[in-house]
Design a protein around this motif. Structure first.
Motif, PDB file in Angstrom:
ATOM      1  N   UNK A 309       4.841  -5.743   5.973  1.00 40.47           N
ATOM      2  CA  UNK A 309       4.353  -6.932   5.269  1.00 40.47           C
ATOM      3  C   UNK A 309       3.349  -6.554   4.187  1.00 40.47           C
ATOM      4  N   UNK A 310       2.389  -5.702   4.553  1.00 39.66           N
ATOM      5  CA  UNK A 310       1.330  -5.339   3.609  1.00 39.66           C
ATOM      6  C   UNK A 310       1.881  -4.501   2.466  1.00 39.66           C
ATOM      7  N   UNK A 311       2.811  -3.602   2.759  1.00 42.94           N
ATOM      8  CA  UNK A 311       3.369  -2.743   1.714  1.00 42.94           C
ATOM      9  C   UNK A 311       4.048  -3.576   0.640  1.00 42.94           C
ATOM     10  N   UNK A 312       4.699  -4.668   1.045  1.00 43.73           N
ATOM     11  CA  UNK A 312       5.399  -5.522   0.084  1.00 43.73           C
ATOM     12  C   UNK A 312       4.434  -6.490  -0.595  1.00 43.73           C
ATOM     13  N   UNK A 313       3.589  -7.163   0.172  1.00 45.51           N
ATOM     14  CA  UNK A 313       2.722  -8.210  -0.377  1.00 45.51           C
ATOM     15  C   UNK A 313       1.625  -7.655  -1.274  1.00 45.51           C
ATOM     16  N   UNK A 314       1.181  -6.431  -1.026  1.00 47.58           N
ATOM     17  CA  UNK A 314       0.087  -5.856  -1.815  1.00 47.58           C
ATOM     18  C   UNK A 314       0.571  -5.175  -3.088  1.00 47.58           C
ATOM     19  N   UNK A 315       1.875  -5.172  -3.310  1.00 46.92           N
ATOM     20  CA  UNK A 315       2.406  -4.533  -4.509  1.00 46.92           C
ATOM     21  C   UNK A 315       2.526  -3.029  -4.398  1.00 46.92           C
ATOM     22  N   UNK A 316       2.421  -2.494  -3.180  1.00 43.87           N
ATOM     23  CA  UNK A 316       2.486  -1.038  -3.000  1.00 43.87           C
ATOM     24  C   UNK A 316       3.825  -0.485  -3.466  1.00 43.87           C
ATOM     25  N   UNK A 317       4.911  -1.173  -3.125  1.00 40.98           N
ATOM     26  CA  UNK A 317       6.239  -0.656  -3.463  1.00 40.98           C
ATOM     27  C   UNK A 317       6.519  -0.696  -4.961  1.00 40.98           C
ATOM     28  N   UNK A 318       5.727  -1.479  -5.720  1.00 41.97           N
ATOM     29  CA  UNK A 318       5.956  -1.566  -7.165  1.00 41.97           C
ATOM     30  C   UNK A 318       4.875  -0.866  -7.980  1.00 41.97           C
ATOM     31  N   UNK A 319       3.882  -0.298  -7.289  1.00 45.54           N
ATOM     32  CA  UNK A 319       2.802   0.410  -7.972  1.00 45.54           C
ATOM     33  C   UNK A 319       2.962   1.907  -7.715  1.00 45.54           C
ATOM     34  N   UNK A 320       3.286   2.708  -8.743  1.00 42.40           N
ATOM     35  CA  UNK A 320       3.566   4.134  -8.522  1.00 42.40           C
ATOM     36  C   UNK A 320       2.447   4.875  -7.808  1.00 42.40           C
ATOM     37  N   UNK A 321       1.188   4.630  -8.182  1.00 40.28           N
ATOM     38  CA  UNK A 321       0.067   5.348  -7.561  1.00 40.28           C
ATOM     39  C   UNK A 321      -0.076   4.979  -6.087  1.00 40.28           C
ATOM     40  N   UNK A 322       0.003   3.667  -5.782  1.00 43.39           N
ATOM     41  CA  UNK A 322      -0.104   3.215  -4.391  1.00 43.39           C
ATOM     42  C   UNK A 322       1.079   3.722  -3.565  1.00 43.39           C
ATOM     43  N   UNK A 323       2.276   3.641  -4.153  1.00 43.10           N
ATOM     44  CA  UNK A 323       3.468   4.076  -3.437  1.00 43.10           C
ATOM     45  C   UNK A 323       3.403   5.567  -3.131  1.00 43.10           C
ATOM     46  N   UNK A 324       2.892   6.348  -4.055  1.00 40.49           N
ATOM     47  CA  UNK A 324       2.770   7.792  -3.847  1.00 40.49           C
ATOM     48  C   UNK A 324       1.857   8.092  -2.663  1.00 40.49           C
ATOM     49  N   UNK A 325       0.692   7.440  -2.604  1.00 43.49           N
ATOM     50  CA  UNK A 325      -0.243   7.649  -1.486  1.00 43.49           C
ATOM     51  C   UNK A 325       0.373   7.203  -0.168  1.00 43.49           C
ATOM     52  N   UNK A 326       1.071   6.081  -0.206  1.00 44.92           N
ATOM     53  CA  UNK A 326       1.709   5.530   0.991  1.00 44.92           C
ATOM     54  C   UNK A 326       2.775   6.473   1.538  1.00 44.92           C
ATOM     55  N   UNK A 327       3.661   6.963   0.658  1.00 48.07           N
ATOM     56  CA  UNK A 327       4.743   7.834   1.100  1.00 48.07           C
ATOM     57  C   UNK A 327       4.219   9.193   1.550  1.00 48.07           C
ATOM     58  N   UNK A 328       3.206   9.706   0.887  1.00 46.93           N
ATOM     59  CA  UNK A 328       2.624  10.986   1.313  1.00 46.93           C
ATOM     60  C   UNK A 328       2.038  10.875   2.713  1.00 46.93           C
ATOM     61  N   UNK A 329       1.395   9.755   3.013  1.00 49.52           N
ATOM     62  CA  UNK A 329       0.841   9.551   4.349  1.00 49.52           C
ATOM     63  C   UNK A 329       1.944   9.467   5.390  1.00 49.52           C
ATOM     64  N   UNK A 330       3.065   8.807   5.043  1.00 52.90           N
ATOM     65  CA  UNK A 330       4.180   8.675   5.981  1.00 52.90           C
ATOM     66  C   UNK A 330       4.803  10.042   6.271  1.00 52.90           C
ATOM     67  N   UNK A 331       5.030  10.835   5.225  1.00 55.07           N
ATOM     68  CA  UNK A 331       5.690  12.125   5.432  1.00 55.07           C
ATOM     69  C   UNK A 331       4.854  13.049   6.314  1.00 55.07           C
ATOM     70  N   UNK A 332       3.543  12.926   6.248  1.00 56.99           N
ATOM     71  CA  UNK A 332       2.685  13.763   7.095  1.00 56.99           C
ATOM     72  C   UNK A 332       2.775  13.354   8.555  1.00 56.99           C
TER      73      UNK A 332
END
Length: 422
Positions: A309-332
């Protein structure tokens, strides 16, 4: 996530050998593409024109041709824009830019893929596997371990998996069904050539303790007769960084409770905004709830839904910088099978939202004592119907008559109600 003995019908873990160490997996290569450019189209000039009369105040006359060096040469008329050609070139440019953007996104996901830790659990299964029945549908096994859980008091490397979720995505790719498997579900654990244990009935989480990911996959496939396409081992402790990368998540706390872990946080009933440490702490609690481990499964499902919910509502999936931090945290926080592709998953399921997720619990008849242990007894008839629907890609039909009503975003969803027998 936690591993100490559960109250209210949920048992602790037995002393078992260490899980198998993961094998090194191949890393994905980053690939790109270049687009050739076309030579410019030469300009086209018109025929020579006669001198024209000047207009405007002050009398008539003849305007002489411009000298060389001006905007027009003598005898040349002014060039008119070819709007049709300009529109065509502009349209082609937009298409090329869109294609390059797509190639760039795919290359980026391939780059993220290369950072994932990989294992090959399927190659170690020696007792045969169920056949793939429904083309286009995907079945994934999510295994949650927690190296940082305060209840995980085993020796280093002695991880347990207390979270086991079968994720089914139908061939339509517009929904996802997540079936939580109780860690104490009393099932047959097959014999494996990689461990002296097995070939007996025991709690489901013993399969991971005895034979690591391969034996867990083998056990769940044997129990459900559903073939797993991918396996994701998730360190829930690593989800602290995932949640913090989102700026926290909103979760609906069921009741006023005090955490059993330091610093003994107090959680108040109602909607709360939680950071990574707080969300993981709440998702680990079980002693304070009448249904023990089932409450913990419910809160883990709630946490995953809140993250999406937060990833979509906060614009994370459409913001390159936010998405990069999010995906890096997931891969770890993840170890995946050697054929899993985050790029493919992102492109195929980019339109999924939390409202498209249905959370369930593997059907059971509650807890009872068997051989002196508190175990969860499967409901064979109901479980058989559920896993037949999953195997044949008929989950929508099954859910229409069996799934609980969806809860509000961020709230706790009851899933399948559990009956705890004393």
């Amino acid at each position: 996530m936690s591993t100490t003995p559960a109250s209210n019908g949920s048992s602790g873990r037995a002393s078992v050998p260490n899980a198998l160490p993961p094998s090194a997996g191949a890393r994905a290569r980053v690939s790109g593409a270049s687009t050739p450019t076309s030579p410019a189209t030469p300009g086209v000039y018109g025929k020579a024109a006669a001198p024209v009369a000047a207009s405007g105040g002050g009398g008539g006359g003849v305007v002489p041709p411009r000298r060389p060096g001006g905007n027009e040469y003598p005898g040349r008329r002014k060039i008119r824009p070819r709007w049709g050609r300009i529109a065509l070139v502009a349209g082609c440019a937009v298409i090329v830019l869109a294609l390059l953007a797509g190639i760039g996104a795919y290359s980026y996901y391939r780059y993220v893929d290369a950072g994932l830790q990989r294992d090959d659990p399927f190659s170690q299964i020696t007792d045969g596997r169920p056949a793939k029945v429904a083309d286009g549908a995907l079945n994934m096994l999510l295994l949650g371990s927690d190296s940082r859980d305060p209840d995980n008091k085993g020796k280093p490397g002695e991880w347990r998996t207390d979270t086991m979720i079968m994720l089914h995505i139908p061939s339509s790719h517009d929904k996802a069904y997540l079936v939580s498997m109780p860690r104490d579900l009393y099932v047959y654990i097959p014999k494996s050539k990689t461990t002296p244990y097995g070939d007996t009935k025991a709690k489901l989480n013993a399969s991971f303790s005895w034979g690591g990911t391969p034996l867990t996959v083998q056990t769940i496939e044997k129990y459900s007769n559903v073939r797993m396409d991918h396996v994701l081992l998730i360190d829930f402790g690593g989800f602290k960084q995932v949640i913090d990368a989102l700026g926290g998540i909103d979760m609906n706390i069921e009741a006023d409770i005090t955490s059993i872990h330091p610093p003994k946080r107090k959680f108040k009933k109602g909607m709360n905004h939680l950071n990574g440490d707080e969300a993981l702490d709440y998702a680990r609690q079980r002693y304070q709830f009448p249904d023990g481990d089932f409450a913990r499964m419910r809160h883990q499902q709630q946490m995953m839904k809140a993250i999406l919910d937060k990833a979509v509502s906060s614009g994370t999936v459409s913001n390159p910088a936010k998405l990069n931090s999010f995906l890096k945290a997931i891969t770890k926080a993840m170890t995946v099978d050697k054929d899993f592709s985050l790029a493919d998953m992102a492109l195929q399921f980019r339109n999924l939202r939390s409202d498209d997720l249905t959370f369930l619990v593997s059907p059971h008849d509650g807890s009872k004592k068997i051989n002196g242990e508190d175990v969860v007894v499967p409901n064979e008839a109901k479980a058989g119907a559920l896993y037949t629907a999953m195997r044949t890609d008929k989950m929508a039909d099954w859910a229409a008559t069996n799934a609980p009503k969806p809860a509000a975003s961020g709230s706790a969803q009851p899933s399948t109600k559990a009956t705890t027998k004393k």
